[in-house]
Write an enzyme that holds these catalytic residues in place. Structure first.
Site, PDB file in Angstrom:
ATOM      1  N   ARG A  56     -16.116   8.396   1.065  1.00 53.32           N
ATOM      2  CA  ARG A  56     -16.412   7.247   0.178  1.00 53.32           C
ATOM      3  C   ARG A  56     -15.608   7.277  -1.122  1.00 53.32           C
ATOM      4  NH1 ARG A  56     -21.789   8.172   1.815  1.00 53.32           N
ATOM      5  NH2 ARG A  56     -22.283   6.822   3.566  1.00 53.32           N
ATOM      6  N   LYS A  69      -3.462  -0.738  -5.898  1.00 51.88           N
ATOM      7  CA  LYS A  69      -3.604  -1.519  -4.661  1.00 51.88           C
ATOM      8  C   LYS A  69      -3.243  -0.616  -3.498  1.00 51.88           C
ATOM      9  CE  LYS A  69      -2.390  -6.281  -5.811  1.00 51.88           C
ATOM     10  NZ  LYS A  69      -1.442  -7.330  -5.420  1.00 51.88           N
ATOM     11  N   GLU A 118      12.291  -5.483  -7.558  1.00 47.37           N
ATOM     12  CA  GLU A 118      11.007  -5.430  -8.267  1.00 47.37           C
ATOM     13  C   GLU A 118      11.223  -5.125  -9.754  1.00 47.37           C
ATOM     14  OE1 GLU A 118       8.255  -6.311  -6.761  1.00 47.37           O
ATOM     15  OE2 GLU A 118       8.401  -5.791  -4.634  1.00 47.37           O
ATOM     16  N   LYS A 121       4.055  -3.215 -15.923  1.00 46.77           N
ATOM     17  CA  LYS A 121       2.999  -3.249 -14.902  1.00 46.77           C
ATOM     18  C   LYS A 121       1.688  -2.695 -15.469  1.00 46.77           C
ATOM     19  CE  LYS A 121       1.576  -2.994 -10.289  1.00 46.77           C
ATOM     20  NZ  LYS A 121       1.900  -2.896  -8.880  1.00 46.77           N
ATOM     21  N   GLU A 152      -6.587  -8.604 -10.022  1.00 46.86           N
ATOM     22  CA  GLU A 152      -5.768  -9.784  -9.735  1.00 46.86           C
ATOM     23  C   GLU A 152      -6.574 -11.072  -9.714  1.00 46.86           C
ATOM     24  OE1 GLU A 152      -2.516  -9.099  -6.936  1.00 46.86           O
ATOM     25  OE2 GLU A 152      -2.782 -11.174  -6.296  1.00 46.86           O
ATOM     26  N   ARG A 171      -2.341 -10.886 -13.242  1.00 47.50           N
ATOM     27  CA  ARG A 171      -1.685  -9.953 -12.309  1.00 47.50           C
ATOM     28  C   ARG A 171      -1.002 -10.710 -11.171  1.00 47.50           C
ATOM     29  NH1 ARG A 171      -3.900  -4.156  -9.868  1.00 47.50           N
ATOM     30  NH2 ARG A 171      -2.039  -3.732  -8.639  1.00 47.50           N
ATOM     31  N   ASN A 187       3.286 -11.287  -8.297  1.00 45.43           N
ATOM     32  CA  ASN A 187       3.638 -11.725  -6.941  1.00 45.43           C
ATOM     33  C   ASN A 187       4.792 -12.715  -6.955  1.00 45.43           C
ATOM     34  OD1 ASN A 187       1.551 -10.229  -5.707  1.00 45.43           O
ATOM     35  ND2 ASN A 187       0.077 -11.770  -6.347  1.00 45.43           N
ATOM     36  N   HIS A 235       6.904 -13.426  -3.929  1.00 45.22           N
ATOM     37  CA  HIS A 235       6.291 -12.765  -2.775  1.00 45.22           C
ATOM     38  C   HIS A 235       5.793 -13.746  -1.712  1.00 45.22           C
ATOM     39  CE1 HIS A 235       6.697  -9.277  -5.270  1.00 45.22           C
ATOM     40  NE2 HIS A 235       6.094  -8.486  -4.417  1.00 45.22           N
ATOM     41  N   HIS A 237       7.127 -13.038   1.768  1.00 41.90           N
ATOM     42  CA  HIS A 237       6.288 -12.662   2.914  1.00 41.90           C
ATOM     43  C   HIS A 237       6.589 -13.540   4.113  1.00 41.90           C
ATOM     44  CE1 HIS A 237       2.916 -10.309   0.694  1.00 41.90           C
ATOM     45  NE2 HIS A 237       3.783  -9.496   1.257  1.00 41.90           N
ATOM     46  N   HIS A 243      11.246  -5.237   2.400  1.00 45.01           N
ATOM     47  CA  HIS A 243      10.305  -5.949   1.525  1.00 45.01           C
ATOM     48  C   HIS A 243      10.987  -6.388   0.210  1.00 45.01           C
ATOM     49  CE1 HIS A 243       6.582  -6.940  -0.520  1.00 45.01           C
ATOM     50  NE2 HIS A 243       6.919  -6.132  -1.505  1.00 45.01           N
TER      51      HIS A 243
HETATM   52  N1  LIG Z   1       0.524  -1.196  -3.501  1.00 45.15           N
HETATM   53  C1  LIG Z   1       1.314  -2.048  -4.102  1.00 45.15           C
HETATM   54  O1  LIG Z   1       1.036  -2.536  -5.205  1.00 45.15           O
HETATM   55  C2  LIG Z   1       2.609  -2.384  -3.444  1.00 45.15           C
HETATM   56  C3  LIG Z   1       3.605  -3.082  -4.165  1.00 45.15           C
HETATM   57  C4  LIG Z   1       4.828  -3.328  -3.545  1.00 45.15           C
HETATM   58  C5  LIG Z   1       5.046  -2.878  -2.245  1.00 45.15           C
HETATM   59  N2  LIG Z   1       4.068  -2.228  -1.577  1.00 45.15           N
HETATM   60  C6  LIG Z   1       4.281  -1.718  -0.220  1.00 45.15           C
HETATM   61  O2  LIG Z   1       5.300  -0.742  -0.282  1.00 45.15           O
HETATM   62  C7  LIG Z   1       5.923  -0.633   0.996  1.00 45.15           C
HETATM   63  C8  LIG Z   1       7.409  -0.536   0.817  1.00 45.15           C
HETATM   64  O3  LIG Z   1       7.694   0.608   0.067  1.00 45.15           O
HETATM   65  P1  LIG Z   1       9.142   1.266   0.053  1.00 45.15           P
HETATM   66  O4  LIG Z   1      10.153   0.213  -0.153  1.00 45.15           O
HETATM   67  O5  LIG Z   1       9.081   2.396  -0.888  1.00 45.15           O
HETATM   68  O6  LIG Z   1       9.320   1.708   1.567  1.00 45.15           O
HETATM   69  P2  LIG Z   1       9.136   3.101   2.357  1.00 45.15           P
HETATM   70  O7  LIG Z   1       7.987   3.856   1.868  1.00 45.15           O
HETATM   71  O8  LIG Z   1       9.176   2.727   3.797  1.00 45.15           O
HETATM   72  O9  LIG Z   1      10.465   3.897   1.991  1.00 45.15           O
HETATM   73  C9  LIG Z   1      11.704   3.358   2.383  1.00 45.15           C
HETATM   74  C10 LIG Z   1      12.527   4.386   3.159  1.00 45.15           C
HETATM   75  O10 LIG Z   1      13.084   5.315   2.240  1.00 45.15           O
HETATM   76  C11 LIG Z   1      12.776   6.643   2.649  1.00 45.15           C
HETATM   77  N3  LIG Z   1      12.697   7.406   1.410  1.00 45.15           N
HETATM   78  C12 LIG Z   1      11.700   7.443   0.512  1.00 45.15           C
HETATM   79  N4  LIG Z   1      12.047   8.142  -0.561  1.00 45.15           N
HETATM   80  C13 LIG Z   1      13.300   8.588  -0.336  1.00 45.15           C
HETATM   81  C14 LIG Z   1      14.216   9.367  -1.096  1.00 45.15           C
HETATM   82  N5  LIG Z   1      13.933   9.774  -2.328  1.00 45.15           N
HETATM   83  N6  LIG Z   1      15.416   9.636  -0.546  1.00 45.15           N
HETATM   84  C15 LIG Z   1      15.752   9.171   0.698  1.00 45.15           C
HETATM   85  N7  LIG Z   1      14.940   8.434   1.434  1.00 45.15           N
HETATM   86  C16 LIG Z   1      13.718   8.138   0.926  1.00 45.15           C
HETATM   87  C17 LIG Z   1      11.502   6.528   3.452  1.00 45.15           C
HETATM   88  O11 LIG Z   1      11.374   7.600   4.349  1.00 45.15           O
HETATM   89  C18 LIG Z   1      11.738   5.197   4.169  1.00 45.15           C
HETATM   90  O12 LIG Z   1      12.546   5.405   5.302  1.00 45.15           O
HETATM   91  C19 LIG Z   1       5.477  -1.845   1.787  1.00 45.15           C
HETATM   92  O13 LIG Z   1       4.544  -1.450   2.757  1.00 45.15           O
HETATM   93  C20 LIG Z   1       4.807  -2.737   0.752  1.00 45.15           C
HETATM   94  O14 LIG Z   1       3.774  -3.513   1.295  1.00 45.15           O
HETATM   95  C21 LIG Z   1       2.865  -1.956  -2.157  1.00 45.15           C
END
Ligand SMILES: NC(=O)c1ccc[n+]([C@@H]2O[C@H](COP(=O)([O-])OP(=O)(O)OC[C@H]3O[C@@H](n4cnc5c(N)ncnc54)[C@H](O)[C@@H]3O)[C@@H](O)[C@H]2O)c1
Length: 381
Positions: free
Chosen positions: A124, A146, A188, A230, A240, A244, A248, A251, A255, A269
């Protein structure tokens, strides 16, 4: 490059620090110790990050005598699903964790969102630390609480708001990030300039290309300014309900493009967000809300740093159809009473929430964009 910076996300009892600097993985044990409720953590990472950075983190924890073991997941968005969540949850529980055990997410947004969701739900709710290793995760997903996994109905549809107890953004980790991933994260970064900080956008116009090329001091400055923006927004609107939503920006369009391209490697993304923000500026200019010169300036900046401008640049994209994009936009979490919510701009640094764009006008705008997506040059034989 100057030293370590510390920012505070001010959320009363759920407040926490974001530490930004170099060599933080090696110091992670000492940095984490004050927030740990037990001298033990479970690390979650992916195969790519484990190969490049896990040893440094483990050494940092060992130096502070913090017991740890690591769970290594396959990389990629496919890992953010129910089946991997179940496996991760069983794996973590199988290690006999207690309410006071802390999870540590070492990786990009995928690892961060999944680990955060595990922390929100296991027993929990337990603590977790974010150690983001992509630019996107350092400037966006690791801050704000999030957490989510994807479903067959769409991305991030099962999740929870659950704040981390600490964020460590080690700029050194970005040195191993592929250029395409770095640029996706840059989208971003520039978003914060677009929505409310024209001076930051101007700074990025001056320094963005060098930052993308590898300048660590510029990267640190950009992560710091992005996290400060942020943190401020999250502090006033954690769940949000108001401001907040500006985060987006781009986005809703983004999306829709991701959904049409199957949430895969064809369009990351951050690339989708970049295209979505470009569309938002162009739509704003088309409606007469924003000077066309501002939309032009956005395109010029994208070209200068290497971000995609045209839908036709998406790898393997089949031609887009306006109705398909609109259908996806209609399923967005921000739809209210059936009306699509868009973030539009009056200019650079001046975004606002709009629920008033007539569906016909939006369809016409998307039809124009979709027609252009057909004009991709056919490669020579
Ligand atoms: N929670 C939130 O507020 C929020 C905001 C924006 C995006 N997101 C989510 O984030 C995700 C995308 O995140 P991302 O772009 O970091 O993708 P990811 O986590 O898939 O990483 C991208 C790639 O880079 C590799 N990688 C990571 N760090 C590395 C490093 N230092 N050196 C070499 N390779 C590395 C990973 O293994 C992966 O293959 C999506 O699922 C999206 O929905 C969440």
């Amino acid at each position: 490059m100057s030293g370590t910076e510390r920012l505070r996300v001010a959320l009363g009892a759920r407040s926490y620090d974001i530490v930004i600097g170099s060599g933080l993985l090696e110091q992670a044990g000492a940095l984490m110790r004050p927030v740990l409720r037990q001298n033990r953590v479970v690390l979650v990472t992916d195969e790519n990050v484990a190969a490049l950075h896990l040893k440094r983190l483990e050494a940092g924890l060992a130096a502070a005598a913090i017991a740890h073991h690591a769970i290594v997941l396959p990389p990629g968005e496919q890992t953010k699903d129910f089946s991997h969540f179940q496996k991760l949850a069983e794996d973590i529980l199988g290690r006999g964790i207690e309410r006071r055990t802390t999870l540590v997410a070492l990786g990009g947004g995928v690892v961060g969102d999944l680990t955060g969701f595990a922390a929100a739900t296991l027993l929990r709710g337990i603590d977790y630390v974010q150690i983001p290793t992509t630019l996107l995760a350092q400037v966006d997903s690791s801050v704000g609480g999030k957490t989510a996994i994807d479903t067959i109905h769409g991305k991030n549809l099962v999740g929870a708001f659950h704040q981390p107890v600490l964020v460590l953004a080690d700029i050194d980790a970005l040195a191993t990030l592929p250029r395409r991933e770095l640029l996706a994260g840059y989208a971003e970064v520039v978003k914060y300039g677009f929505i409310r900080d024209r001076a930051f956008f101007e700074w990025l116009e001056a320094h963005g290309a060098a930052l993308v090329a590898g300048d660590a001091a510029l990267r640190r400055e950009a992560v710091l300014r992005s996290c400060a923006a942020k943190a401020e927004v999250v502090a006033v609107d954690e769940r949000e309900e108001g401001e907040r939503a500006l985060l987006n920006f781009g986005h809703t369009f983004g999306h829709a493009l991701e959904a049409e391209t199957g949430f895969g490697d064809a369009l990351l993304h951050g690339e989708a967000v970049a295209l979505g923000m470009r569309l938002a500026f162009d739509l704003s200019a088309r409606i007469g809300l924003c000077p066309p010169a501002a939309a032009q300036r956005v395109r010029r900046h994208y070209e200068a740093v290497g971000l995609p401008v045209a839908l036709a640049s998406i790898a393997n994209a089949r031609p887009f159809a306006a109705d398909a994009l609109l259908r996806h936009m209609g399923r967005d979490k921000k739809v209210r009473d059936g009306q699509i919510t868009l973030i539009l701009a009056r200019g650079i640094g001046d975004a606002f929430i709009s629920r008033e764009v007539p569906a016909g006008l939006l369809r016409e705008f998307l039809a124009g964009e979709a027609a252009n997506s057909l004009s991709r040059p056919i490669s020579a034989p």
